[in-house]
Design an enzyme around this catalytic site. Structure first.
Site, PDB file in Angstrom:
ATOM      1  N   ASP A  93       0.861  -1.174   0.000  1.00 24.87           N
ATOM      2  CA  ASP A  93       0.000   0.000   0.000  1.00 24.87           C
ATOM      3  C   ASP A  93       0.894   1.220   0.000  1.00 24.87           C
ATOM      4  O   ASP A  93       1.893   1.259   0.709  1.00 24.87           O
ATOM      5  CB  ASP A  93      -0.862   0.002   1.268  1.00 24.87           C
ATOM      6  CG  ASP A  93      -2.047  -0.923   1.105  1.00 24.87           C
ATOM      7  OD1 ASP A  93      -2.571  -1.012  -0.019  1.00 24.87           O
ATOM      8  OD2 ASP A  93      -2.432  -1.564   2.107  1.00 24.87           O
ATOM      9  N   ASP A 148      -5.008  -4.459   6.515  1.00 22.92           N
ATOM     10  CA  ASP A 148      -5.593  -4.332   7.837  1.00 22.92           C
ATOM     11  C   ASP A 148      -7.117  -4.307   7.802  1.00 22.92           C
ATOM     12  O   ASP A 148      -7.770  -4.723   8.727  1.00 22.92           O
ATOM     13  CB  ASP A 148      -5.048  -3.100   8.568  1.00 22.92           C
ATOM     14  CG  ASP A 148      -5.157  -1.845   7.727  1.00 22.92           C
ATOM     15  OD1 ASP A 148      -5.702  -1.926   6.609  1.00 22.92           O
ATOM     16  OD2 ASP A 148      -4.686  -0.792   8.185  1.00 22.92           O
TER      17      ASP A 148
END
Lengths: 568, 687
Positions: free
Chosen positions: B314, B523
Site C-alpha cells: 500500500d 488491515d
C-alpha cells in the site's frame, strides 16, 4: 614395442569429440521432431497408425506418470517373459545350426533380466550357448526395446520439466513406437551396413572348422548374424557381445575404424540427450551446461585412465620390459583406442568391451569402476544417463537453492518433498545395492575361490561385478566367477532394482513437476546454466561417489596401486 | 510515546543456558530422539560403544579408546539436544510471559445486545463463538472478539508490548479486540469470535513456544536428503566391515575394523552437524521474527516469505508517510494568492486531518499571521460520499477536495470551471502530488499542492529488493499521474492506480497464475480475501478480526514496512540450512582421510600415505575426528541461532560467495581442526 605420440593422440581425441558433438547437435533436433510427432505423416505415419490399431492405443491421448510407468513396466514384463521362454526353449526352435541346448534356469533368469534392463551382463558365452534365433529374436530385439525404454523415460522426464499445470507426460506406446521406428532402426541399419563393409560378419551359417597354424590343430570359428546386433549393441548402450570376447573379437570389431565407429555409436545418443533437453525446454544454454558437465566428467575419467595406462607397471620396467603394457589390450586398437573404449563403455551404461578391464593398471581399473559407480552420468546410458543426471542436478539445485535463501527450484519448478525423494532414490539406490550385495558376498565362505586373484585385485573383481549389474552396465572386470546361483540371483535383483526403481522414481518426479506452475526467472533465481553451477554439480557427483565408495577403493584398487608402486 | 517491548533475551543468558543444559539431558530419552533420526542413530552408537567398553573392561582388554569414543558420542548427542533446547528456551520464556495474560477471567455473558441487558457471570474458558459479552473499564477482555456496540480505550501491552492504549470501536476497521488485553476506559459489548483454545493468544503461545511446530515442506525435503545420506553411510560402514574382514583374511595381516571404529566412522560421516542444528535454525528464525514484534502463525509462512518475488505494498503508510503535506498554492483564472489562501484557511481551520493542519501551517509560514478562529462557522467534515470537506460561514460555503468532486459541486451551484484549472491539477498530479481544489460557493480559486513524503530509506530498500529479484508493486487509490510519479520517485517496479478493494485480489491471482509468490500487507476487512489468497499475508495487529484471521503473519507494531524484514528472515532461515548442510557434507572428506588410514593400516600398511594430516596414532586420529565432529556443533550454535547474514546481491554471486565460505571452508576447516585436536591428544598421551 608400443609408444605413444601424445600430440597426435590428443588431436585425434579432440577431432573425435568434435565429430560426436557435431553429430549430436543435428541428431538432437531430429529427436525433438520425432517425439513431437512431426515426422508421423505420409508412409511412416501410416505404418505408425497400423501399429497403434494393432496394439489398440489412441495416439492422441496421453497418460499421467502412473499410466506411463505402468505401460513401461507391462511392456518390459512382456519382453522378459518372451526372452525367458526363448532361452528355455531354444533347443527346440529353428536357427540353431550348432544344436545348442536350452539355458539352465538361473542363467536364463539372469540373462533375461540382463537384456530387459539394458544391462547385458553375460554369464553365458554367446558363441557356445546361444542359438542364432536367441541372438536375433531375443537379444537383438531386446537391445532395441530396452534402449528405447530408456529414451522414452528420459523424454517423459523432459516433458515433465517443460510442461506446467498438467498431469500428462506422454503416451508410452507412441513414444516407444516412434523411438524405435525413426531413430533406432534407421541408424542401426545404416551402421550395420558400414560395419559389414569393414569385415563384421552377417550370416546364418554353421560354424567353420579350420586348420590352425602350427600345433594348434583344428579350430572352430564361430559364425552368425553379428553386424545386425553389433550396431544396436553400441547405439543402445546395451553392450552384450555376440561373442564372449565382445568388441575385442575381430568379427565384432575388426579394424581401428570400426573401433572408433563403435565408440561413436556408444556416445552419440547419450550425448544428444542433454541437447534434446535444451531444445525441448527452449533453454539451449541449459542443455549445453549438462553436456559440458558430462563431457568434463568423461574427460576426467579418460585422462586418468590413459595416464595410468601410459605410466604402466613400474615393476615391469625393472624387469627391462619397456613400452606400454598391452596385456589385455588389442594391438590393432592401441592405447588410445582401448582407453577411449574402456572409458566410454563404463561412463555410459554400455558395457561392451574391447579391452580386458581386469588387466588394466589398478588406477585404470579404478577409473572404469568409478565411472560406473558414479551412476553412469558422463553421457550415461541412452536415456538413463540423462535422467540420472537430472537426479544429480536436482540434488545440487536443492542445496544450492537453499544457500541463496529460496526454496529450491529448477527451471522454474519448485523442488519439494516428492522431487527430493525421487532424486535421492535415483542417485543413491544403485550405490546402496553395490554396498549391500558385495558386503554380503564377502562374508560368505569360499568367496576367494571364485576369484582369480584374491586380495585387493579380487575385491575389485567382485565390486566391479555388482557395480556393473546394479548400474545396468554389463561389462565385467572378469576374473570373477559370477555364475553361481547366489550371484546370478542377487545380480538379477540388482539389475531389476537398479533399472526400474530409478526409472519409476524419475517418472514420478516428471509427473509431479508437470503439475507445477513455472516460477518466472529473476535476478533472485539461481542460474543453473552458469559455470559456478556446473562446477558445483560436478563436485556433488564426485563427492557423493567418493564418500560412498572411498573405503572400498582404499582396500581395493588404491591398496593394490600402493603395493605396486611400493614394490610390495 | 512510551514503548515497552518484551525483554530482549540474549541467546546465552545464564538462566536459559542452565535450563537448556537440563533439558538436553532429558532429551536423551530415545522416544524424543525419534524426531531426529540421524541423532537417534548417533545415540544408539553411543549406547553400543558404552556396552562394548563395559565388555572390554570385564574381559580385561584396554578399554580407554572405546571409553573415549563413547564419551564423545554422548557429548555429540548432548550438544545437539542443547542446541535445540536453547532455541526452544527463548520461546518458552516468552510464552510464559504471554501465558500470564491467558488466565481465565470472569465474563458477563449477555442475553442480548444491549448495555442494560441481563447477564450471567461465567468463566472466560466457557465462552463460545457468538457469545455476547459486556466488558467495563479496568476489566480484562475475556476472549477474541469484535466490538459490536460502544467504543473503548484498550491497553494491548499484553500482546504487543506497546503500553499506549488504542481505541477500539464498533463498525469500521478498528473493531477487533484480543483476549487478555485490558479495557482502560468506557465499556463495550463484544461478540466472541473464537472458541477457547484457539484464540489469538493461544496460537501465539504455541507458535512462540514451538510446541505446535510442524516441519515445513522444505525441512522435510532436506531431512529426506539427510536420512538418505545417513542410510548410505550405514551401508558404507557395514560394507567396510565385510571388506576389512575379507582384506585382513586375504592379506594375513591386521584384523577387521572393530565395532568402535565402525561406529566412529559412521557418526563422523553422517550429517550430524546439520541434523543437530536443523530444529534450532527454524525455531530461532521464528524467534528473530518475534523480536521484531512479528508473529508467524505457521512456519510455512516464513519459508514462503523467503520465496516471495512480488510484494504488493500500500502506498500510504508503507512507501509514503501517512500524511501528505501542503507545499504550494496555485491560483487559477487570475485570482490572487490572498484570496486563495483565505479560502483555503477557512475551509481547513477546523480540519483535524494532517493534511488540513499542514495547509494552515503553510499559510502561517507564508503570511506570518497567527491562527484565528472565525465565528459562526460550522465545519463540513470529509465524507466518502461527497469527497470534499470545508466550512459553512453563514451563506458562504468554503470547499476543498478532489478535482471532480469540487467541480461537480460548483457546477451544481451554477458556477463555471476556469479554463486553466485542469492544467494546474494535472501539473500537480504529474509532479506526484495530490491536488486539492479550493472553492468559495460557485467560484474556484485555485489548487493546493499536497505532496506525498516518501519514508526515509525506502528507495534504497526497493533497490535492494530488486537486486535480489523481488518485484515491488505499489497499490494506491491515487490517479495514474500521481501514482506514476510517486512510483518513479520511490523506485517501485510497478503500480496499481485508482485501485478498488477487489483489485488486489485479482492482481494476486494473476501473479500467482504466472507462478509468482506474492506477499502483501493489509488491515481492513476488505483486505481479507486478498490476504487469504496471498502466499505471505501480513495483517496489522490493529486491523480487523477478518483481516487477522485471513493472514498468516501478524505484525504487532502494525508497521507495513516490516514486510521487508520478514522476507529477509525467511531467506536467512533457508540460507542457514543450506550453508550448514554444505558445511556438514564437505567435512566428510577430511574425516575420511583421518579415519580410513587409521582403521586399515593394520591390514594394508601402504595406506599410511592417505594419512595426509600426519596424525599421530590410529587411535588419536579416530578420536580427533570424533571430537571435531562433536565440537563443531556447539561452535556453530551461534550461527544457527543468528542465521547466516543476508547479503543483498544477485543469486549467482550470493551462491558463489556462500559456496566458497561454507563449501570450501567446510572442506578445509576439519583438516585444520582435526590436526590441532590430534596434536593436543598426542601431547596428552606422551606426557
Amino acid at each position: 614395442m608400443v609408444t605413444e605420440d601424445l600430440t597426435v593422440k590428443g588431436l585425434m581425441l579432440i577431432l573425435f569429440l568434435v565429430v560426436v558433438t557435431g553429430v549430436a547437435l543435428p541428431l538432437s533436433s531430429f529427436f525433438v521432431r520425432v517425439f513431437s510427432g512431426e515426422l508421423s505423416r505420409g508412409i511412416p505415419g501410416r505404418i505408425e497408425k497400423t501399429i497403434y490399431r494393432f496394439i489398440e492405443t489412441n495416439s492422441d491421448t496421453e497418460n499421467s506418470w502412473k499410466g506411463y510407468a505402468r505401460d513401461m513396466l507391462i511392456f518390459n514384463g512382456i519382453g522378459f517373459v518372451i526372452l525367458f521362454a526363448l532361452l528355455l526353449l531354444q533347443g527346440f526352435l529353428p536357427f540353431n545350426p550348432e544344436k545348442f541346448g536350452s539355458f539352465d534356469l538361473f542363467t536364463a533368469i539372469n540373462t533375461a533380466t540382463s537384456f530387459v534392463t539394458n544391462t547385458n551382463w553375460q554369464v553365458y558365452s554367446g558363441e557356445t550357448t546361444a542359438s542364432y534365433l536367441t541372438q536375433m529374436a531375443g537379444f537383438t530385439v531386446q537391445n532395441f526395446l530396452s534402449s528405447a525404454t530408456g529414451i522414452c523415460i528420459a523424454i517423459a522426464v523432459m516433458r515433465g520439466i517443460t510442461r506446467h499445470s498438467t498431469d500428462k507426460i506422454g503416451n508410452f506406446w507412441v513414444d516407444m513406437t516412434r523411438c524405435t521406428l525413426y531413430i533406432l532402426l534407421p541408424i542401426a541399419f545404416i551402421f550395420a551396413l558400414i560395419l559389414t563393409s569393414q569385415g563384421v560378419i552377417q550370416n546364418l551359417d554353421p560354424y567353420v572348422q579350420a586348420n590352425g597354424y602350427g600345433s594348434t590343430g583344428q579350430q572352430t570359428i564361430a559364425m552368425g548374424p553379428v553386424a545386425s546386433q553389433e550396431a544396436i549393441k553400441e547405439l543402445g548402450t546395451n553392450g552384450g557381445g555376440f561373442f564372449n570376447a565382445n568388441s575385442a573379437h575381430p568379427y565384432e570389431n575388426p579394424t581401428p575404424l570400426t573401433n572408433l565407429i563403435e565408440i561413436f555409436l556408444i556416445l552419440i545418443i547419450p550425448a544428444a540427450m542433454p541437447l534434446v533437453f535444451g531444445k525441448m525446454t527452449g533453454k539451449i544454454r541449459q542443455g549445453w551446461m549438462i553436456y559440458s558437465v558430462m563431457l568434463l566428467l568423461f574427460l576426467l575419467g579418460f585422462c586418468t585412465l590413459y595416464a595410468a595406462e601410459l605410466a604402466g607397471n613400474p615393476l615391469l620396467k625393472e624387469l627391462n620390459v619397456s613400452g606400454i603394457s598391452m596385456e589385455g589390450k588389442e594391438v590393432r586398437f592401441g592405447l588410445l583406442g582401448s582407453s577411449l573404449f574402456a572409458t566410454s563403455t563404463t561412463a555410459t551404461s554400455c558395457g561392451a568391451v574391447n579391452t580386458m578391464h581386469d588387466s588394466l593398471t589398478p588406477l585404470g581399473g579404478l577409473v572404469t569402476m568409478f565411472m560406473i559407480l558414479l551412476g553412469e552420468v558422463a553421457f550415461g546410458g541412452v536415456g538413463s544417463g540423462f535422467y540420472t543426471m537430472i537426479g544429480f542436478i536436482v540434488l545440487s539445485v536443492f542445496i544450492a537453492g537453499l544457500m541463496i535463501g529460496r526454496t529450491p527450484e529448477y527451471l522454474g519448478k519448485k523442488i519439494e518433498i516428492l522431487e527430493m525423494r525421487a532424486a535421492v532414490i535415483t542417485v543413491l539406490v544403485p550405490g546402496i545395492l553395490v554396498l549391500l550385495f558385495s558386503g554380503i558376498a564377502l562374508v560368505l565362505p569360499n568367496v576367494t575361490e571364485l576369484m582369480k586373484n584374491p586380495g585387493p585385485h579380487g575385491l575389485s573383481e567382485l565390486i566391479y561385478a555388482f557395480a556393473s549389474m546394479a548400474n545396468n552396465n554389463g561389462s565385467a572386470f572378469a576374473g570373477f566367477d559370477a555364475s553361481k546361483p547366489f550371484y546370478t540371483l542377487t545380480g538379477s535383483l540388482a539389475m531389476l532394482i537398479g533399472r526400474f526403481v530409478p526409472a519409476v522414481a524419475m517418472l514420478a518426479m516428471a509427473g509431479s513437476l508437470a503439475q507445477k506452475k513455472k516460477v518466472p526467472p529473476s535476478s533472485g533465481t539461481l542460474p543453473t546454466d552458469s559455470v559456478t553451477f556446473s562446477i558445483w554439480t560436478i563436485l556433488v557427483i564426485l563427492i557423493i561417489g567418493a564418500l560412498t565408495f572411498f573405503p572400498l577403493f582404499a582396500m581395493g584398487p588404491i591398496a593394490e596401486h600402493l603395493s605396486m608402486v611400493g614394490g610390495i | 510515546m512510551s514503548r515497552k517491548r518484551f525483554p530482549r533475551l540474549g541467546a546465552f543468558e545464564p538462566k536459559l543456558i542452565r535450563e537448556a543444559l537440563v533439558s538436553s539431558v532429558l532429551k536423551l530419552d530415545l522416544r524424543q530422539q525419534k524426531e531426529n533420526p540421524v541423532m537417534l542413530l548417533v545415540e544408539i552408537g553411543g549406547i553400543l560403544t558404552t556396552i562394548s567398553s563395559v565388555i572390554e573392561i570385564s574381559t580385561q582388554k584396554s578399554p580407554f579408546f572405546t571409553i573415549f569414543v563413547s564419551f564423545w558420542l554422548w557429548l555429540t548427542v548432548l550438544f545437539s539436544n542443547f542446541a535445540e533446547a536453547l532455541s526452544e528456551g527463548r520461546g518458552k520464556a516468552r510464552a510464559a510471559s504471554l501465558r500470564q495474560s491467558r488466565t481465565s477471567v470472569p465474563a458477563r455473558k449477555l442475553k442480548e445486545e444491549s448495555f442494560d441487558a441481563t447477564f450471567s457471570e461465567i468463566s472466560s474458558s466457557d465462552l463460545r463463538k457468538g457469545d455476547l459479552v459486556l466488558v467495563k473499564a479496568n476489566e480484562i477482555i475475556p476472549g477474541d472478539g469484535e466490538v459490536v456496540k460502544g467504543a473503548a480505550l484498550v491497553n494491548e501491552a499484553a500482546i504487543t508490548g506497546e503500553s499506549a492504549p488504542v481505541v477500539r470501536e464498533s463498525g469500521g476497521d478498528r473493531s477487533a479486540v484480543t483476549g487478555g488485553t485490558t479495557v482502560i476506559a468506557n465499556e463495550i459489548i463484544l461478540k466472541i469470535t473464537t472458541d477457547p483454545g484457539q484464540t489469538f493468544l493461544d496460537r501465539m503461545i504455541s507458535m512462540v513456544e514451538g510446541a505446535e511446530r510442524r516441519k515445513t515442506p522444505n525441512e522435510i525435503a532436506l531431512e529426506i536428503l539427510l536420512i538418505a545420506l545417513t542410510g548410505v553411510f550405514l551401508a558404507v560402514v557395514a560394507n567396510t566391515y565385510s571388506v576389512s574382514a575379507y582384506s585382513a583374511a586375504s592379506s594375513g595381516r591386521g584384523s577387521p575394523a572393530s565395532l568402535t571404529i565402525l561406529i566412529a566412522l559412521f557418526v563422523c560421516l553422517a550429517p550430524t552437524t546439520i541434523a543437530a542444528l536443523l530444529p534450532a535454525i527454524g525455531i530461532a528464525g521464528m524467534d528473530r521474527l518475534f523480536q521484531l514484534n512479528v508473529i508467524a502463525l505457521s512456519g510455512r509462512a516464513i519459508e514462503a516469505a523467503g520465496d516471495v518475488n512480488v510484494l504488493l505494498l500500500d502506498k500510504t503508510g508503507t512507501i509514503t508517510l501517512g500524511n501528505r503535506q501542503a507545499t504550494e498554492f496555485l491560483t487559477v483564472n487570475g485570482r490572487s494568492n490572498e484570496e486563495l489562501m483565505e479560502a483555503a484557511l477557512l475551509s481547513s481551520f477546523a480540519d483535524d486531518t494532517p493534511e488540513g493542519k499542514s495547509i494552515i501551517a503553510l499559510i502561517q509560514e507564508k503570511t506570518g499571521t497567527a491562527s484565528f478562529s472565525p465565528e459562526n462557522v460550522t465545519f463540513i467534515p470529509f465524507s466518502a460520499a461527497t469527497r470534499v470537506s470545508g466550512a459553512q460561514c453563514g451563506e458562504i460555503t468554503y470547499l476543498k477536495g478532489a478535482y471532480d468532486a469540487v467541480t461537480k459541486s460548483v457546477l451544481e451551484r451554477g458556477g463555471t470551471i476556469p479554463s486553466d484549472l485542469k492544467g494546474k491539477v494535472d501539473g500537480v498530479a504529474t509532479a506526484g502530488g495530490t491536488p486539492l481544489v479550493v472553492a468559495r460557493n460557485e467560484t474556484i480559486f485555485g489548487v493546493i499542492f499536497l505532496k506525498d513524503i516518501l519514508k526515509t530509506g525506502i528507495k534504497e530498500r526497493f533497490a535492494d529488493l530488486r537486486r535480489i529479484g523481488i518485484k515491488t508493486i505499489m497499490i494506491t487509490g491515487d490517479n495514474h499521474l500521481t501514482a506514476a510519479t510517486i512510483a518513479a520517485e520511490a523506485g517501485v517496479d510497478d503500480y496499481l492506480a485508482e485501485s478498488k478493494p477487489d483489485d488486489k485480489l485479482r492482481m494476486i491471482r494473476e501473479y500467482q497464475n504466472e507462478g509468482y509468490m506474492v506477499a502483501m500487507t493489509g488491515d481492513g476487512t476488505n483486505d481479507a480475501p486478498a490476504l487469504a489468497q496471498a502466499d505471505v499475508a501480513v495483517a496489522m495487529n490493529n486491523g480487523t478480526q477478518p483481516a487477522r484471521e485471513a493472514a498468516n503473519i501478524i505484525d504487532l507494531d502494525s508497521d507495513p514496512t516490516k514486510l521487508l524484514d520478514i522476507v529477509e528472515i525467511g531467506k536467512q532461515i533457508l540460507m542457514t540450512r543450506g550453508a550448514l548442510t554444505t558445511f556438514s557434507i564437505s567435512n566428510d572428506i577430511a574425516k575420511y582421510f583421518a579415519i580410513i588410514p587409521a582403521a586399515l593400516i593394520g591390514i594394508y600398511p601402504q595406506l599410511k600415505i592417505l594419512n595426509i594430516m600426519g596424525l599421530a596414532t590410529p587411535e588419536s586420529a579416530i578420536l580427533s575426528a570424533v571430537i571435531f565432529n562433536a565440537l563443531v556443533i556447539p561452535m556453530l550454535i551461534p550461527l544457527a541461532l543468528a542465521g547466516v547474514k543476508f547479503k543483498s546481491m544477485p543469486a549467482s554471486k550470493l551462491f558463489a560467495y556462500n559456496l566458497t565460505i561454507f563449501g570450501l571452508g567446510g572442506v578445509i576447516a576439519p583438516f585444520i581442526g582435526i590436526k590441532i585436536i590430534d596434536l593436543v591428544l598426542a601431547g596428552l598421551m606422551y606426557t
